[in-house]
Design an enzyme around this catalytic site. Structure first.
Site, PDB file in Angstrom:
ATOM      1  N   THR A  16       0.699  -1.257   0.169  1.00 52.08           N
ATOM      2  CA  THR A  16      -0.025   0.060  -0.156  1.00 52.08           C
ATOM      3  C   THR A  16       0.866   1.366   0.150  1.00 52.08           C
ATOM      4  O   THR A  16       0.575   2.353  -0.572  1.00 52.08           O
ATOM      5  CB  THR A  16      -1.026   0.044   1.262  1.00 52.08           C
ATOM      6  OG1 THR A  16      -1.927  -1.030   1.101  1.00 52.08           O
ATOM      7  CG2 THR A  16      -1.637   1.296   1.294  1.00 52.08           C
ATOM      8  N   ASP A  72       1.444  -6.301  -4.809  1.00 51.33           N
ATOM      9  CA  ASP A  72       0.373  -6.441  -3.397  1.00 51.33           C
ATOM     10  C   ASP A  72       1.072  -7.728  -2.746  1.00 51.33           C
ATOM     11  O   ASP A  72       1.210  -8.641  -3.171  1.00 51.33           O
ATOM     12  CB  ASP A  72      -1.005  -6.721  -3.732  1.00 51.33           C
ATOM     13  CG  ASP A  72      -1.919  -6.635  -2.573  1.00 51.33           C
ATOM     14  OD1 ASP A  72      -1.715  -7.325  -1.690  1.00 51.33           O
ATOM     15  OD2 ASP A  72      -2.663  -5.746  -2.750  1.00 51.33           O
ATOM     16  N   SER A  73       1.335  -7.441  -1.333  1.00 49.03           N
ATOM     17  CA  SER A  73       2.137  -8.330  -0.552  1.00 49.03           C
ATOM     18  C   SER A  73       1.262  -9.657  -0.506  1.00 49.03           C
ATOM     19  O   SER A  73       1.786 -10.782   0.016  1.00 49.03           O
ATOM     20  CB  SER A  73       2.473  -7.949   0.612  1.00 49.03           C
ATOM     21  OG  SER A  73       1.488  -8.078   1.656  1.00 49.03           O
ATOM     22  N   ARG A 266      -2.448 -25.484  13.911  1.00 51.88           N
ATOM     23  CA  ARG A 266      -2.896 -24.504  14.698  1.00 51.88           C
ATOM     24  C   ARG A 266      -4.018 -25.140  15.721  1.00 51.88           C
ATOM     25  O   ARG A 266      -5.026 -25.368  15.381  1.00 51.88           O
ATOM     26  CB  ARG A 266      -3.494 -23.276  14.246  1.00 51.88           C
ATOM     27  CG  ARG A 266      -2.696 -22.685  13.273  1.00 51.88           C
ATOM     28  CD  ARG A 266      -3.127 -21.139  12.860  1.00 51.88           C
ATOM     29  NE  ARG A 266      -2.487 -20.563  11.615  1.00 51.88           N
ATOM     30  CZ  ARG A 266      -2.583 -19.272  11.308  1.00 51.88           C
ATOM     31  NH1 ARG A 266      -3.247 -18.686  12.378  1.00 51.88           N
ATOM     32  NH2 ARG A 266      -1.911 -18.859  10.289  1.00 51.88           N
ATOM     33  N   THR A 297      -0.278 -22.865  19.121  1.00 48.46           N
ATOM     34  CA  THR A 297      -1.557 -22.433  19.564  1.00 48.46           C
ATOM     35  C   THR A 297      -2.369 -21.131  18.695  1.00 48.46           C
ATOM     36  O   THR A 297      -1.614 -20.481  18.061  1.00 48.46           O
ATOM     37  CB  THR A 297      -1.549 -21.834  21.152  1.00 48.46           C
ATOM     38  OG1 THR A 297      -2.834 -21.567  21.574  1.00 48.46           O
ATOM     39  CG2 THR A 297      -0.710 -20.729  21.268  1.00 48.46           C
TER      40      THR A 297
HETATM   41  N1  ASP Z   1      -2.793  -5.405   0.285  1.00 48.43           N
HETATM   42  C1  ASP Z   1      -1.698  -4.619   0.835  1.00 48.43           C
HETATM   43  C2  ASP Z   1      -0.271  -5.377   0.858  1.00 48.43           C
HETATM   44  O1  ASP Z   1      -0.439  -6.294   1.478  1.00 48.43           O
HETATM   45  C3  ASP Z   1      -2.101  -4.046   2.116  1.00 48.43           C
HETATM   46  C4  ASP Z   1      -0.990  -2.942   2.836  1.00 48.43           C
HETATM   47  O2  ASP Z   1       0.106  -2.870   2.271  1.00 48.43           O
HETATM   48  O3  ASP Z   1      -1.409  -2.341   3.939  1.00 48.43           O
HETATM   49  O4  ASP Z   1       0.296  -5.132  -0.290  1.00 48.43           O
END
Ligand code: ASP
Length: 330
Positions: A16, A72-73, A266, A297
């Site tokens: 982001t 985007d991650s 988990r 956990t």
């Molecule tokens: N969807 C975005 C990402 O993870 C969210 C962020 O960066 O806050 O790249």
């Protein structure tokens, strides 16, 4: 004006922080990562003069040096972690401009906890900070947290202000300094998006930067134990969460899937699972087939205490490894 000058290497991977609307001029259109040049046009200038920190910004490249588009991650994979670790390894000692005091990785928040955990294990014998940051609001937004997170990350990576060097992979986010492999994303929207529920914060950033030295891991003496990056990762892993009513067949589909090497299981509370014989049989078969299963956990705080209840003895007896207080991401 700062009393010393620091040099920091910044790696842009996406997220982001560097996102812009996909339809220019329509802020309501879905956000997509901008390229490095666009990001740079929003980054603050004059930091050398004002804070005494200079930085070199580069985008991610693969192991052969070819550019990798910012992501985007949500799209991150273990391949990206290899590229990031390799990028740090290449400049760990410095480059033609001189040595680096520390490193900053600009990353999306969604999988930041996974990346910071992975890198903490991949970057061995660290004696310099590797700071991961991003933002909840894009850098072009009038209320963005991107600029403060970025500048704070630079200051911590460069130990600007005379605070102790943090020789580990950390997050600098919303005025907190957190250990990378302890961190969890706690909010999808609050600016204070991350916490380490099972470990104290390593520092706070307000008017001053305060680092809690007692919680830092000791720096490695790189003349004795040189820094190196572990790039071999096993990606045939699964993350499975128990829930009341889980069927043995559902667990079997994951744990006995051909090619799987290991799984994070988990469990409830201090490491407990249903005592259903058919369910435990699946786990027994998976361990016998060579799968490494780690008991973690579902609680954000506390730890697995295998054998405390009979409900966890069943897992222990079948060869499930206690993950103690590891986060699922780690
Ligand atoms: N969807 C975005 C990402 O993870 C969210 C962020 O960066 O806050 O790249």
């Amino acid at each position: 004006m700062a009393d010393r000058k620091s040099r920091v290497y910044v790696l842009y991977t996406g997220g982001t922080l560097g996102m812009v609307p996909s339809e220019p001029g329509n802020p309501a259109s879905p956000l997509v990562p901008a390229d490095q040049a666009k990001l740079e046009s929003y980054l603050p200038k004059g930091l050398v003069k004002e804070l005494g920190v200079e930085y070199v910004l580069e985008s991610l490249r693969d192991l052969k040096g070819a550019p990798v588009d910012p992501i985007d991650s949500s799209d991150v994979t273990s391949e990206h972690w290899r590229y990031m670790a390799n990028a740090i390894a290449k400049v760990y000692e410095g480059d033609e401009g001189g040595p680096y005091d520390g490193f900053v990785i600009l990353h999306g928040t969604d999988t930041m906890a996974y990346t910071s955990s992975a890198l903490s294990f991949m970057l061995a014998n660290l004696a310099k900070p590797v700071v991961i940051t991003g933002s909840q609001l894009p850098i072009f937004h009038p209320r963005t947290d991107a600029v403060s997170n970025f500048v704070n990350a630079l200051c911590v990576a460069g130990a600007i202000g005379g605070q102790p060097v943090i020789p580990e992979v950390i997050l600098v986010f919303a005025g907190t300094v957190l250990r990378g492999n302890r961190v969890r994303k706690m909010s999808s929207s609050a600016l204070l998006g991350f916490e380490t529920p099972n470990y104290p914060s390593l520092g706070t950033i307000g008017e001053h930067i305060r680092i809690a030295s007692e919680y830092l891991r000791p720096a490695t003496d790189n003349t004795v134990a040189p820094f190196y990056a572990r790039l071999d990762l096993e990606s045939a892993v699964a993350d499975v969460s128990l829930f009341p009513g889980i069927q043995p067949a559902q667990l079997e589909a994951v744990l006995l899937n051909a090619g799987l090497r290991g799984a994070v299981l988990r469990t409830y509370g201090s490491g407990n699972a249903p005592s259903t014989p058919a369910l435990l049989k699946v786990i027994e078969k998976a361990v016998a087939a060579g799968r490494i299963i780690v008991n973690i956990t579902q609680c954000p705080q506390g730890m697995v205490e295998a054998g405390l209840y009979e409900a966890s003895s069943g897992l222990l007896e079948r060869g499930v490894i206690s993950g103690l207080d590891l986060t699922p991401e780690a």
